[in-house]
Scaffold this motif. Sequence first.
Motif, PDB file in Angstrom:
ATOM      1  N   ARG A   1       0.666   5.756   0.514  1.00 41.04           N
ATOM      2  CA  ARG A   1      -0.057   7.051   0.791  1.00 41.04           C
ATOM      3  C   ARG A   1       0.853   8.131   0.384  1.00 41.04           C
ATOM      4  NH1 ARG A   1       0.270   7.836   7.520  1.00 41.04           N
ATOM      5  NH2 ARG A   1       2.667   7.736   7.577  1.00 41.04           N
TER       6      ARG A   1
ATOM      7  N   THR B   1      -2.810  11.154   3.009  1.00 39.16           N
ATOM      8  CA  THR B   1      -4.072  10.621   2.455  1.00 39.16           C
ATOM      9  C   THR B   1      -4.255   9.265   2.985  1.00 39.16           C
ATOM     10  OG1 THR B   1      -2.417   9.547   0.913  1.00 39.16           O
ATOM     11  CG2 THR B   1      -3.547  11.703   0.054  1.00 39.16           C
TER      12      THR B   1
ATOM     13  N   PHE C   1      -4.033   8.986  -6.929  1.00 46.57           N
ATOM     14  CA  PHE C   1      -4.546   9.917  -5.964  1.00 46.57           C
ATOM     15  C   PHE C   1      -5.110  11.000  -6.857  1.00 46.57           C
ATOM     16  CE2 PHE C   1      -1.384   7.543  -3.751  1.00 46.57           C
ATOM     17  CZ  PHE C   1      -1.793   7.309  -2.662  1.00 46.57           C
TER      18      PHE C   1
ATOM     19  N   THR D   1      -1.839   3.152  -8.420  1.00 46.98           N
ATOM     20  CA  THR D   1      -2.870   3.517  -7.626  1.00 46.98           C
ATOM     21  C   THR D   1      -2.649   4.794  -8.330  1.00 46.98           C
ATOM     22  OG1 THR D   1      -4.043   4.020  -5.816  1.00 46.98           O
ATOM     23  CG2 THR D   1      -1.899   4.112  -5.651  1.00 46.98           C
TER      24      THR D   1
ATOM     25  N   GLN E   1       0.855  -1.071  -0.052  1.00 50.91           N
ATOM     26  CA  GLN E   1      -0.039  -0.028   0.021  1.00 50.91           C
ATOM     27  C   GLN E   1       0.969   1.281  -0.043  1.00 50.91           C
ATOM     28  OE1 GLN E   1      -2.593  -0.529   3.551  1.00 50.91           O
ATOM     29  NE2 GLN E   1      -3.985  -1.392   2.396  1.00 50.91           N
TER      30      GLN E   1
ATOM     31  N   TYR F   1      -4.141   5.019   3.054  1.00 53.47           N
ATOM     32  CA  TYR F   1      -3.215   3.974   2.164  1.00 53.47           C
ATOM     33  C   TYR F   1      -4.232   3.664   1.150  1.00 53.47           C
ATOM     34  CZ  TYR F   1       0.493   4.115   5.566  1.00 53.47           C
ATOM     35  OH  TYR F   1       1.786   4.425   6.146  1.00 53.47           O
ATOM     36  N   GLN F   2      -3.644   3.653   0.025  1.00 54.51           N
ATOM     37  CA  GLN F   2      -4.139   2.775  -1.103  1.00 54.51           C
ATOM     38  C   GLN F   2      -3.557   1.736  -1.737  1.00 54.51           C
ATOM     39  OE1 GLN F   2      -5.353   5.438  -4.499  1.00 54.51           O
ATOM     40  NE2 GLN F   2      -5.925   7.099  -2.908  1.00 54.51           N
ATOM     41  N   SER F   3      -4.220   0.670  -2.013  1.00 58.19           N
ATOM     42  CA  SER F   3      -3.709  -0.689  -2.541  1.00 58.19           C
ATOM     43  C   SER F   3      -2.736  -0.381  -3.699  1.00 58.19           C
ATOM     44  CB  SER F   3      -4.722  -1.765  -2.563  1.00 58.19           C
ATOM     45  OG  SER F   3      -4.053  -2.966  -3.153  1.00 58.19           O
TER      46      SER F   3
END
Length: 136
Positions: free
Chosen positions: A83, A93, A105, A103, A81, A95-97
Motif C-alpha cells: 500500500r 490506499t 496505483f 501492481t 501485498q 493493500y494491493q496484491s
Amino acid sequence: MKRLFVIVSTVLFVLVGGLVVGSSTAQASVPRYSFQTEDGKWDGEIYNPNKGSDIQIELVSPIYLKTSTGSKKLTDYSKIQVRLVNAKTGNTTVYQSLAGGKTLFTGMKPGKFYVDVIDGYSSGKVKGKLDIVFMN
C-alpha cells in the motif's frame, strides 16, 4: 584542504544536477529499495508532483522468505501485498496484491508517499528489493 572542498562540491553539484535532469522523463524509476516485512520501517518512498498520476510497485527477483530455520527463495508472490501512505496526511490506499510481481496505483494525488509491504506468512518474514516507478 580548500581545493579538496571545491572538488567534492563540484562532484556533488554534477551528481545532483544529473538526478534532476533524469527525473524529468515521462517515466522514471526512483532508486531501488530493499525491504523486509515486519521490521517497522517504510519500504520506499516517492514524490508524486502531478494530480492523477500512476505509481507502479515492482518486485525485483529474487525474493526470500526468512524463517527461523533459514531462507527460501519465493516464486509465488500471492501472499505479498503493498500500500501507499501519504507522508503528510497519513491517509493510505488499500493493500494491493503483488501476486504477479507488480501492481499499479492509479489516479494518485500529488505528494510524498511511503511504501508499506506486508506478507501473509505466519512462519517468517519476506525480504527482497523493489522498484517504485512513477508513471505520467
